[in-house]
Design an enzyme around this catalytic site. Structure first.
Site, PDB file in Angstrom:
ATOM      1  N   VAL A 452       0.904  -1.274   0.028  1.00 18.27           N
ATOM      2  CA  VAL A 452       0.051   0.175  -0.001  1.00 18.27           C
ATOM      3  C   VAL A 452       0.842   1.278   0.029  1.00 18.27           C
ATOM      4  O   VAL A 452       1.584   1.391   1.051  1.00 18.27           O
ATOM      5  CB  VAL A 452      -0.885   0.013   1.247  1.00 18.27           C
ATOM      6  CG1 VAL A 452      -1.907   1.137   1.171  1.00 18.27           C
ATOM      7  CG2 VAL A 452      -1.723  -1.329   1.239  1.00 18.27           C
ATOM      8  N   HIS A 715      -8.307  26.355 -31.912  1.00 19.24           N
ATOM      9  CA  HIS A 715      -9.024  26.511 -30.788  1.00 19.24           C
ATOM     10  C   HIS A 715      -7.918  26.103 -29.534  1.00 19.24           C
ATOM     11  O   HIS A 715      -7.738  26.700 -28.464  1.00 19.24           O
ATOM     12  CB  HIS A 715     -10.201  25.862 -30.605  1.00 19.24           C
ATOM     13  CG  HIS A 715     -10.805  25.512 -29.327  1.00 19.24           C
ATOM     14  ND1 HIS A 715     -12.309  26.361 -29.240  1.00 19.24           N
ATOM     15  CD2 HIS A 715     -10.518  24.989 -28.290  1.00 19.24           C
ATOM     16  CE1 HIS A 715     -12.409  25.988 -27.819  1.00 19.24           C
ATOM     17  NE2 HIS A 715     -11.746  25.306 -27.288  1.00 19.24           N
ATOM     18  N   GLU A 716      -7.469  24.908 -29.836  1.00 18.60           N
ATOM     19  CA  GLU A 716      -6.467  24.382 -28.768  1.00 18.60           C
ATOM     20  C   GLU A 716      -5.147  25.355 -28.726  1.00 18.60           C
ATOM     21  O   GLU A 716      -4.535  25.443 -27.564  1.00 18.60           O
ATOM     22  CB  GLU A 716      -6.112  22.849 -29.216  1.00 18.60           C
ATOM     23  CG  GLU A 716      -7.145  21.850 -29.000  1.00 18.60           C
ATOM     24  CD  GLU A 716      -7.979  21.935 -28.034  1.00 18.60           C
ATOM     25  OE1 GLU A 716      -7.561  22.249 -26.870  1.00 18.60           O
ATOM     26  OE2 GLU A 716      -9.028  21.496 -27.842  1.00 18.60           O
ATOM     27  N   HIS A 719      -5.696  27.776 -26.224  1.00 24.77           N
ATOM     28  CA  HIS A 719      -5.402  27.646 -24.717  1.00 24.77           C
ATOM     29  C   HIS A 719      -4.044  27.192 -24.593  1.00 24.77           C
ATOM     30  O   HIS A 719      -3.455  27.718 -23.579  1.00 24.77           O
ATOM     31  CB  HIS A 719      -5.953  25.909 -24.636  1.00 24.77           C
ATOM     32  CG  HIS A 719      -7.605  26.024 -24.481  1.00 24.77           C
ATOM     33  ND1 HIS A 719      -8.169  26.577 -23.510  1.00 24.77           N
ATOM     34  CD2 HIS A 719      -8.489  25.498 -25.219  1.00 24.77           C
ATOM     35  CE1 HIS A 719      -9.613  26.703 -23.898  1.00 24.77           C
ATOM     36  NE2 HIS A 719      -9.796  25.860 -24.697  1.00 24.77           N
TER      37      HIS A 719
HETATM   38  N1  LIG Z   1      -2.066   3.262  -2.019  1.00 25.56           N
HETATM   39  C1  LIG Z   1      -2.174   2.325  -2.973  1.00 25.56           C
HETATM   40  N2  LIG Z   1      -1.200   1.747  -3.265  1.00 25.56           N
HETATM   41  C2  LIG Z   1      -1.128   0.679  -4.296  1.00 25.56           C
HETATM   42  N3  LIG Z   1      -2.252   0.204  -4.902  1.00 25.56           N
HETATM   43  C3  LIG Z   1      -3.328   0.892  -4.841  1.00 25.56           C
HETATM   44  C4  LIG Z   1      -3.323   2.209  -3.746  1.00 25.56           C
HETATM   45  N4  LIG Z   1      -4.666   2.674  -3.917  1.00 25.56           N
HETATM   46  C5  LIG Z   1      -5.349   1.897  -4.747  1.00 25.56           C
HETATM   47  N5  LIG Z   1      -4.530   0.970  -5.330  1.00 25.56           N
HETATM   48  C6  LIG Z   1      -4.932   0.157  -6.434  1.00 25.56           C
HETATM   49  O1  LIG Z   1      -6.428   0.310  -6.551  1.00 25.56           O
HETATM   50  C7  LIG Z   1      -7.096  -0.833  -6.641  1.00 25.56           C
HETATM   51  C8  LIG Z   1      -8.553  -0.606  -5.955  1.00 25.56           C
HETATM   52  O2  LIG Z   1      -8.344   0.074  -4.534  1.00 25.56           O
HETATM   53  P1  LIG Z   1      -9.538  -0.362  -3.426  1.00 25.56           P
HETATM   54  O3  LIG Z   1     -10.269  -1.423  -3.821  1.00 25.56           O
HETATM   55  O4  LIG Z   1      -8.697  -0.391  -2.121  1.00 25.56           O
HETATM   56  O5  LIG Z   1     -10.220   1.095  -3.466  1.00 25.56           O
HETATM   57  P2  LIG Z   1     -11.415   1.494  -2.367  1.00 25.56           P
HETATM   58  O6  LIG Z   1     -10.927   2.947  -1.803  1.00 25.56           O
HETATM   59  O7  LIG Z   1     -11.540   0.450  -1.664  1.00 25.56           O
HETATM   60  O8  LIG Z   1     -12.610   1.803  -3.896  1.00 25.56           O
HETATM   61  P3  LIG Z   1     -14.079   1.821  -3.117  1.00 25.56           P
HETATM   62  O9  LIG Z   1     -14.401   2.906  -2.589  1.00 25.56           O
HETATM   63  O10 LIG Z   1     -14.814   1.962  -4.575  1.00 25.56           O
HETATM   64  O11 LIG Z   1     -14.345   0.561  -2.635  1.00 25.56           O
HETATM   65  C9  LIG Z   1      -6.294  -1.635  -5.488  1.00 25.56           C
HETATM   66  O12 LIG Z   1      -6.563  -3.142  -5.980  1.00 25.56           O
HETATM   67  C10 LIG Z   1      -4.854  -1.151  -5.863  1.00 25.56           C
HETATM   68  O13 LIG Z   1      -4.369  -1.891  -7.158  1.00 25.56           O
END
Ligand SMILES: Nc1ncnc2c1ncn2[C@@H]1O[C@H](COP(=O)(O)OP(=O)(O)OP(=O)(O)O)[C@@H](O)[C@H]1O
Length: 761
Positions: A452, A715-716, A719
């Site tokens: 994480v 346009h772009e 910007h």
């Molecule tokens: N901090 C992080 N580090 C690594 N991977 C992440 C991280 N945050 C999200 N991810 C990736 O995003 C995927 C989805 O995250 P997760 O399901 O935990 O989100 P969530 O916040 O629970 O979403 P929801 O609110 O929709 O349930 C994870 O499986 C992972 O691959």
């Protein structure tokens, strides 16, 4: 005005079809739309953990498990599992046993002949010596092998019947099974059937099939099945030992030898002698059909009392009468005498019977008495009459069939309706059971805090739960109460579930995961019952972690929108959660984590101390956080780019991305690289992936004409120039006139370099 627009928190200025149309029109003026569509960013996130079925202890897709299975060495117990006879049957199938395959004519004459000479029990009683030998009148048609008294060969008629049966069965069976069946029948025709079956069949010529005989027949056919499997095994063994000998003679290299060995062991497995239910049923069915084919069903004919009297009784052909169920009489005739008198009559065949109905037993007895008196039959020679109350087994079976079908149907429906519960009970009876998926901490959860990335504060906060679960004594000693739970809140895809799983992985405890919506069912009281069951289950597995995802589905503030009355089902469920969380005592090591995107709508009672004490807010990752998340996900990708440079650049290109977006982006890049058959994932692939995630799919089919292209470009460029030259505008990152997504014909990307304070906006 332009500066203000460019300083908006979103960073994308794009031109859409409608704005192009309006810009092409000389009299109208429209502003481009800003900002990526958040919904698009959140699409196609995958949650692989949710695909694991409750019963599965291991993720079947996990390559590690598959590998472990492949590399698993055979252990001593494995050998024993194969082909071991049931207790008490060991001798039956060894080479000396009566059912042993070696007693058939294809094998060497062995113990059986000696055995019969030496064994005093096998000698016939004096005077009956000739009766059962090969020349005697009662002698069965035995196999060619004189030393194989256990088997009885099928005669021509029977063999034809077997052929017919095989043809019928083959139509309804898959090719592999019909081949096996064919082999088995062929073998049966070659070696005959066991004498015991022959005996039963002979007996059945004189009397109808009853339940006990049917069971005996099934048991015997079962034996034949086992015998066949045993025989195959021994043949396989012989083949393998011969081939091993040949192998050693020709001294093939060790490597090849190993391969051969593994092939043999797999062959051996195919013919294990264990009888499973399927095999049992097939043999039973085959046995019964065989019986019905070889011995035609009991033939019968209804006659009247008058016909009985004039045709059989008056001519002295009646041997015995049986009153069945007090309303029917079965007539047994002297077969030989009947055959002589009526040579064409079927009554001379063993299983043919005449029946006639009677009004009452007393009336029948009176009539019989009178008839015998008329013929002056002395009382010693009068026809014996017996009385039987019988339920024909087949009709008995059929009378039960609707009930069995009904109960079976109900059971099947309930299983389908219920899916599967975590506690093993499913169906209608398991509707109130919790649907939480239990992850085994040893096999399923291999997520740790290192997986994480970012969110250091959240990790530090939740670390306390981990240390409580690991060393509760340290806290309890000082009288500290451990928080019951934590609420993880934040935008979708920021890693709330991931953090909860990592907490379980770190503390090495079981993890129950359920979504709030899974408590909701149309039946009143089911939600509350599921909550009760979940907590009960968790207490059984304590220490453990419960994770309720999207708790807002059941935890919305009571009395607000969504609840339609005082006794609402969801309210009941919420009340139950509140009660259960209160019900823990401090020594119970069950931690409840919950995730939500809407902490503001939750009921206040949920958030009070003693329930979700801690509220951990997880926001979208910062630049540094994105770098770390990219680093985690890039670890699984083949790339030769410098990781520091790559993560820095990618993090800069992806402001506003959540963890899930980043994971998706890295995966997209790998897919694009694979599509172009590249060896490694390069920077261009990542850029394309980011563009795809931000802007949507490239619309190759939408070809702009030169005039349109020029307008979009102007346009772009507007910007771009403003972004570049204005003092307070965000720096320009990218300009594109490739149509993408829903109606966007081009865009200019102006990501903000840092978070803006409210007064700056
Ligand atoms: N901090 C992080 N580090 C690594 N991977 C992440 C991280 N945050 C999200 N991810 C990736 O995003 C995927 C989805 O995250 P997760 O399901 O935990 O989100 P969530 O916040 O629970 O979403 P929801 O609110 O929709 O349930 C994870 O499986 C992972 O691959």
């Amino acid at each position: 005005m332009m500066t203000t627009l460019l300083q908006r928190s979103s960073n994308l200025a794009r031109i859409s079809t409608s704005s192009l149309e309006s810009s092409l029109c000389p009299h109208s003026f429209s502003l481009p739309r800003f900002g990526p569509r958040p919904s698009r960013l959140a699409t196609s996130r995958r949650r692989p953990y949710a695909t694991i079925k409750p019963g599965d202890l291991k993720d079947p897709k996990d390559p590690k498990d598959a590998e472990a299975n492949i590399n698993r060495k055979p252990v001593a117990g494995d050998e024993e599992k194969k082909g071991k006879a049931a207790p008490g049957f060991e001798r039956l199938y060894d080479n000396a046993g009566p059912m042993s395959p070696q007693t058939t004519r294809n094998h060497e004459p062995l113990q059986s002949s000696k055995h019969s000479e030496q064994d005093p029990q096998s000698k016939a009683a004096p005077g009956l010596v000739n009766l059962y030998d090969k020349t005697g009148p009662m002698s069965p048609q035995t196999s060619d092998d004189p030393d194989s008294p256990q088997m009885s060969k099928l005669n021509k008629e029977e063999q034809e019947a077997v052929d017919r049966l095989m043809e019928t069965l083959k139509k309804g069976l898959p090719a592999s099974q019909s081949k096996l069946l064919e082999e088995a029948f062929h073998d049966m025709k070659r070696t005959g059937i066991p004498m015991e079956i022959r005996d039963v069949m002979n007996k059945l010529k004189d009397r109808p099939l009853d339940l006990a005989t049917a069971a005996q027949l099934i048991r015997l056919t079962n034996k034949v099945g086992r015998q066949y499997a045993e025989k195959k095994m021994s043949e396989e063994d012989q083949n393998s030992s011969t081939s091993q000998k040949e192998e050693s003679k020709s001294s093939i290299s060790g490597d090849q030898g190993k391969k051969k060995k593994s092939g043999e062991s797999s062959n051996f497995k195919e013919f294990t002698a264990n009888m499973d239910t399927g095999t049992f049923l097939v043999t039973a069915l085959v046995g019964y059909l065989l019986y019905r084919t070889v011995i035609p069903g009991e033939n019968s004919k209804e006659i009247t009392w008058q016909e009985f009297k004039t045709t059989f009784f008056d001519k002295g052909l009646v041997d015995k009468l049986t009153v069945l169920n007090r309303n029917r009489v079965r007539v047994d005739l002297h077969r030989e005498a009947t055959g002589r008198m009526y040579p064409e009559s079927p009554a001379q065949h063993g299983n043919f019977r005449y029946y006639f109905s009677i009004g009452s037993v007393e009336a029948f007895e009176r009539k019989l008495e009178t008839a015998q008196n008329e013929l002056d039959i002395p009382s010693s020679e009068r026809i014996p009459v017996s009385y039987v109350d019988e339920v024909p087994w087949l009709s008995g079976l059929f009378s039960f069939a609707p009930t069995v079908l009904f109960i079976g149907g109900l059971y099947w429906l309930s299983r389908r309706a219920g899916g599967g519960g975590a506690s093993g009970q499913s169906g209608i009876f398991g509707i109130g059971k919790s649907r939480a998926k239990k992850f085994n901490h040893e096999t399923d959860i291999n997520i740790r805090f290192k997986d994480v990335a970012g969110m250091d504060e959240a990790k530090a906060e939740i670390m306390e739960f981990v240390s409580f679960l690991k060393e509760p004594g340290q806290y309890q000693r000082l009288g500290a109460k451990i928080p019951r739970g934590a609420l993880l809140s934040g935008p979708p895809g920021t890693g709330k579930t991931l953090l909860a799983k990592a907490t379980a992985g770190e503390s090495q405890v079981p993890f129950f995961s359920i979504s709030g919506s899974e408590f909701v069912e149309i039946f009143v009281g089911v939600g509350a019952s599921r909550v009760r069951d979940l907590f009960q289950n968790a207490r059984k597995h304590a220490p453990c972690i419960i994770f309720i995802d999207e708790i807002d589905a059941v935890g919305k503030a009571r009395g607000k929108g969504g609840f339609s009355g005082g006794n609402d089902e969801r309210e009941g469920t919420l009340n139950q959660i509140l009660t259960e969380m209160d019900g823990f005592n401090t020594s119970e090591q069950v931690i409840v984590l919950a995730g939500t995107n809407r902490p503001d709508v939750l009921d206040k009672a949920l958030l009070r101390p003693g329930r979700f004490d801690r509220q951990i807010s997880i926001d979208k990752p910062t630049m540094e956080g994105r770098k770390q998340i990219f680093r985690v996900h890039l670890g699984k990708i083949v790339t030769s780019e410098n990781l520091d440079h790559l993560t820095g650049r990618l993090a800069a290109l992806t402001p506003g991305f959540s963890g899930a977006d980043i994971a998706n982006c890295v995966n997209e890049a790998a897919l694009i690289a694979a599509r172009t058959s590249a060896d490694k994932v390069a920077m261009t692939h990542f850029e394309q992936a980011i563009e795809r995630v931000i802007g949507g799919l490239e619309k190759k089919s939408l070809v702009l004409n030169p005039e349109e292209k020029r307008t979009v470009a102007y346009h772009e460029a507007g910007h771009a120039i403003c972004g570049w030259f204005f003092k307070y505008a965000d720096p320009l990152l990218k300009v594109s006139i490739i149509p993408r997504g829903q109606g966007a014909l081009g865009y200019a990307q102006l990501p903000p370099p840092r978070r803006r304070l409210p007064h700056e906006r």
